[in-house]
Design a protein around this motif. Sequence first.
Motif, PDB file in Angstrom:
ATOM      1  N   GLY A 151      23.132  -3.224 -30.228  1.00 56.70           N
ATOM      2  CA  GLY A 151      23.196  -4.561 -29.630  1.00 56.70           C
ATOM      3  C   GLY A 151      23.081  -5.666 -30.659  1.00 56.70           C
ATOM      4  N   VAL A 157      18.874 -11.338 -21.675  1.00 48.61           N
ATOM      5  CA  VAL A 157      17.961 -10.386 -21.053  1.00 48.61           C
ATOM      6  C   VAL A 157      18.204  -9.008 -21.653  1.00 48.61           C
ATOM      7  CG1 VAL A 157      17.866 -11.653 -18.888  1.00 48.61           C
ATOM      8  CG2 VAL A 157      19.547  -9.823 -19.172  1.00 48.61           C
ATOM      9  N   MET A 190      17.553  -4.754 -20.684  1.00 45.33           N
ATOM     10  CA  MET A 190      17.244  -3.931 -19.516  1.00 45.33           C
ATOM     11  C   MET A 190      16.923  -2.502 -19.943  1.00 45.33           C
ATOM     12  SD  MET A 190      19.364  -3.816 -16.022  1.00 45.33           S
ATOM     13  CE  MET A 190      19.311  -2.492 -14.852  1.00 45.33           C
ATOM     14  N   LEU A 212      24.956  -7.259 -13.967  1.00 41.40           N
ATOM     15  CA  LEU A 212      25.729  -6.055 -13.675  1.00 41.40           C
ATOM     16  C   LEU A 212      26.281  -6.073 -12.259  1.00 41.40           C
ATOM     17  CD1 LEU A 212      23.340  -3.489 -15.394  1.00 41.40           C
ATOM     18  CD2 LEU A 212      25.452  -4.458 -16.298  1.00 41.40           C
ATOM     19  N   LYS A 231      15.977  -6.726 -29.282  1.00 43.02           N
ATOM     20  CA  LYS A 231      16.853  -7.858 -28.953  1.00 43.02           C
ATOM     21  C   LYS A 231      16.079  -9.148 -28.795  1.00 43.02           C
ATOM     22  CE  LYS A 231      19.392  -5.436 -25.853  1.00 43.02           C
ATOM     23  NZ  LYS A 231      20.393  -5.224 -24.826  1.00 43.02           N
ATOM     24  N   ALA A 277      20.557  -9.184 -14.363  1.00 45.21           N
ATOM     25  CA  ALA A 277      21.121  -8.636 -15.601  1.00 45.21           C
ATOM     26  C   ALA A 277      22.600  -8.984 -15.762  1.00 45.21           C
ATOM     27  CB  ALA A 277      20.945  -7.120 -15.618  1.00 45.21           C
ATOM     28  N   ALA A 289      27.314  -3.353 -22.111  1.00 44.19           N
ATOM     29  CA  ALA A 289      27.581  -4.735 -21.688  1.00 44.19           C
ATOM     30  C   ALA A 289      26.358  -5.610 -21.972  1.00 44.19           C
ATOM     31  CB  ALA A 289      27.923  -4.769 -20.199  1.00 44.19           C
ATOM     32  N   LEU A 290      25.173  -5.081 -21.686  1.00 42.89           N
ATOM     33  CA  LEU A 290      23.952  -5.828 -21.990  1.00 42.89           C
ATOM     34  C   LEU A 290      23.740  -5.935 -23.490  1.00 42.89           C
ATOM     35  CD1 LEU A 290      21.851  -4.404 -19.112  1.00 42.89           C
ATOM     36  CD2 LEU A 290      21.894  -6.818 -19.681  1.00 42.89           C
ATOM     37  N   ASP A 291      24.322  -4.987 -24.239  1.00 40.52           N
ATOM     38  CA  ASP A 291      24.233  -5.013 -25.696  1.00 40.52           C
ATOM     39  C   ASP A 291      25.329  -5.879 -26.312  1.00 40.52           C
ATOM     40  OD1 ASP A 291      21.967  -3.690 -26.366  1.00 40.52           O
ATOM     41  OD2 ASP A 291      22.886  -1.726 -26.607  1.00 40.52           O
ATOM     42  N   ASN A 292      26.025  -6.632 -25.470  1.00 39.18           N
ATOM     43  CA  ASN A 292      27.001  -7.589 -25.995  1.00 39.18           C
ATOM     44  C   ASN A 292      28.202  -6.941 -26.661  1.00 39.18           C
ATOM     45  OD1 ASN A 292      27.606 -10.327 -26.198  1.00 39.18           O
ATOM     46  ND2 ASN A 292      25.456 -10.729 -26.693  1.00 39.18           N
ATOM     47  N   ARG A 314      19.752  -6.085 -10.936  1.00 39.68           N
ATOM     48  CA  ARG A 314      21.059  -5.964 -11.584  1.00 39.68           C
ATOM     49  C   ARG A 314      21.829  -7.284 -11.525  1.00 39.68           C
ATOM     50  NH1 ARG A 314      23.254  -0.979 -12.415  1.00 39.68           N
ATOM     51  NH2 ARG A 314      25.264  -1.647 -11.640  1.00 39.68           N
ATOM     52  N   PRO A 367      26.836 -10.133 -19.048  1.00 41.70           N
ATOM     53  CA  PRO A 367      25.483  -9.572 -19.193  1.00 41.70           C
ATOM     54  C   PRO A 367      24.901  -9.786 -20.595  1.00 41.70           C
ATOM     55  CG  PRO A 367      26.914  -8.018 -18.069  1.00 41.70           C
ATOM     56  CD  PRO A 367      27.776  -9.169 -18.480  1.00 41.70           C
ATOM     57  N   GLY A 368      25.739  -9.604 -21.615  1.00 45.13           N
ATOM     58  CA  GLY A 368      25.238  -9.692 -22.981  1.00 45.13           C
ATOM     59  C   GLY A 368      24.897 -11.106 -23.421  1.00 45.13           C
ATOM     60  N   LYS A 369      25.394 -12.096 -22.678  1.00 40.50           N
ATOM     61  CA  LYS A 369      25.171 -13.487 -23.081  1.00 40.50           C
ATOM     62  C   LYS A 369      23.966 -14.109 -22.385  1.00 40.50           C
ATOM     63  CE  LYS A 369      29.249 -13.492 -25.177  1.00 40.50           C
ATOM     64  NZ  LYS A 369      29.216 -13.096 -26.593  1.00 40.50           N
ATOM     65  N   ARG A 421      14.985  -0.308 -27.670  1.00 36.88           N
ATOM     66  CA  ARG A 421      16.303  -0.943 -27.680  1.00 36.88           C
ATOM     67  C   ARG A 421      16.237  -2.327 -27.029  1.00 36.88           C
ATOM     68  NH1 ARG A 421      21.228   2.359 -25.078  1.00 36.88           N
ATOM     69  NH2 ARG A 421      20.198   1.745 -23.161  1.00 36.88           N
ATOM     70  N   GLU A 471      27.210  -0.072 -18.881  1.00 40.02           N
ATOM     71  CA  GLU A 471      26.329  -1.176 -18.470  1.00 40.02           C
ATOM     72  C   GLU A 471      25.381  -1.531 -19.609  1.00 40.02           C
ATOM     73  OE1 GLU A 471      26.297  -0.459 -13.661  1.00 40.02           O
ATOM     74  OE2 GLU A 471      24.531   0.078 -14.802  1.00 40.02           O
TER      75      GLU A 471
END
Lengths: 290, 363
Positions: free
Chosen positions: B100, B78, B80, B53, B151, B51, A191-194, B48, B73-75, B147, A188
């Motif tokens: 990231g 945001v 988390m 997820l 971003k 986010a 995924a948030l880290d692209n 979530r 999520p990565g686009k 982290r 997860e």
Amino acid sequence: MAALHRQKRLSNALFALPYLVVFAALLAFPLGWGVYLSMQKADLFGLYGFIGTNNYVRVLNDPLFWQAVRVTLLFVATTVPVLVGLGLFLALALNRRTRGSAILRGAFFSSTVLSVTIVTLIWRFVFIPGDGLLSIGFEAMGWEPIGFLSTRGWSLFSVGIATVWWCLGLPMILILAALQQIPADLYEAAALDNASRWRMFSRITIPQISGTLILVAVIQIVMQFQLFGQAQLMTNGGPNGSSRPLVLYIYRTAFENWDVGRGAAASELLFLIILAAAMLQFWVTRRANR
Amino acid sequence: MSAEIDIRNLTKRYGGLTVLDDISLSIAAGEFVVFLGPSGCGKSTLLRMIAGLEDVDAGEIHLGGDRIDGLAPGKRGVAMVFQSYALYPHMSVRQNMAFGLENVGISKDEIERRCMDAAKVLEIDHLLDRKPQMLSGGQRQRVAIGRAIVKEPKAFLFDEPLSNLDAALRGRTRLELAQLHQRLGATMVFVTHDQIEAMTLADRIVIMHDKKIEQIGAPMEVYQRPATRFVAEFVGSPAMSILPAASVSAGTKGASIEVDGVGTIDSAIPLPEGFNADGASVGIRAEDTRPSDTGLPLTVQVVERLGDRTLLYGRLPNGSDLVAQDLGRTTVQAGDEVRIAVDPSAVHLFDGTGRAFHAPEEA
């Protein structure tokens, strides 16, 4: 107090005793006996006296021994990467909670529980000339049939195929277990880290299961150096020793040529080779991970 | 950098089970909003979903004017911070923060600059080459926040990030988060079940209960003027005491609330027209009570001395429990019978459906 303590320690030791007896009788003693035998002139009837390193010298001067070493090394160097790679592939493919993948996991693991006799029997049906599955297929396509079990090169290849089929279950299950230990939130976060699928695989999955991959590789190295049953039953080491591994060489020497001392010496050499290979593998991957 | 979040008619189902039902909510750019609620109220699911997820079953999520609920999520722009931190165990602190940024092709120099900046702000610049397992819980927490910071996201999402810290560290980190918010001016959404975190951090608290939003308001508003009986009981420590009202009638200043076997409270709450007293109740916070010569008779069962004040947990003649507040050096002991005066302007009235009524705010 002291007496009580001593008594307690004695009863503790009692619990370990059954294992210690088995360990001593079936592992420690044969190991020592093997070394002792390798320095004796010995056949299946008895021992005829100490001859020092003579057996080792004779083994090391035997071209058949070196042929067996080459065959075994080639076999290990090809089957182990295939087993680890294919095991990883299957584990990744079946790492989901569906009924279908549960059934497939069972199917892929089931070959592992078969005895070597059954395994070789099945693969003889595939490879044997004339009535074999491949042979029939080749004829139907109008191709020249290949003598898989009797042609130099193909014979070891066929033994390798049967071995991979037989041994694949364990690497798959071990790697699958490791995959399931990876916390879902790492993916997860990724995924948030692209992270792309490939980045997730190479930067999260592989590092997370590297310990298990090393373990699987070492186990398979140790196992595949001991190749015996498949080679003996499928090709009998032929043609011309081109699929004769070290254990088969040892067997021939000790039990067919009655030279137990020389067989024991070859066994000790095999032991050293396996030890060195496993340590090397362990060391290399450890370094690579750092 | 910061952007507003707009949630419209959001619904989430797991099979036949609805966990969020038609949620709508607007969060202003730069606002610190806390989702507060008991376990299973859907607050983490809502976070979530922002986010990416969790899938959205119905409704829309907009961030900075762009609809994001269909994006990966990565686009979404945001970042988390997870409850477990979810640091990559095999990567160093620097690599954890850089991962990231590498994925979106930011230049090495820029990555290094952002990592150093974030590390300095969070005072983890001496830990950059360590792996997570060599860090303490608090340090891991900072790395997880770092982290997120590097971003430079449009919004920060925090999923109960303090719950794995010990009490002292939790208090300190809470303060630091508040400072970080002031410094970055970023939109932050924070999920917790801890009302102290919610009260201290939030610009606005969103109280969630049973798939729905119960109330949205500033911390003191939620505390002093809870919209429902659930909010009244959930927010505040010790919990608000609730007494059943036998009848409610118009008094001289406001609603006169009759509590069975206890007495009458003449509140300052304007009695709403057509108020249905069926199942009505009155809520009293401990701080709005004091021992006196007249008032509600309370049999004290437990005396909790907090130093500056003392809490008296007791039972009223009608069997209801009440928590009252006394001075720190009180001589009251368990088993004593005392009389408790209630500040009539500070009590809360609830109707049978749980809706709350309060006295008008003092000018």
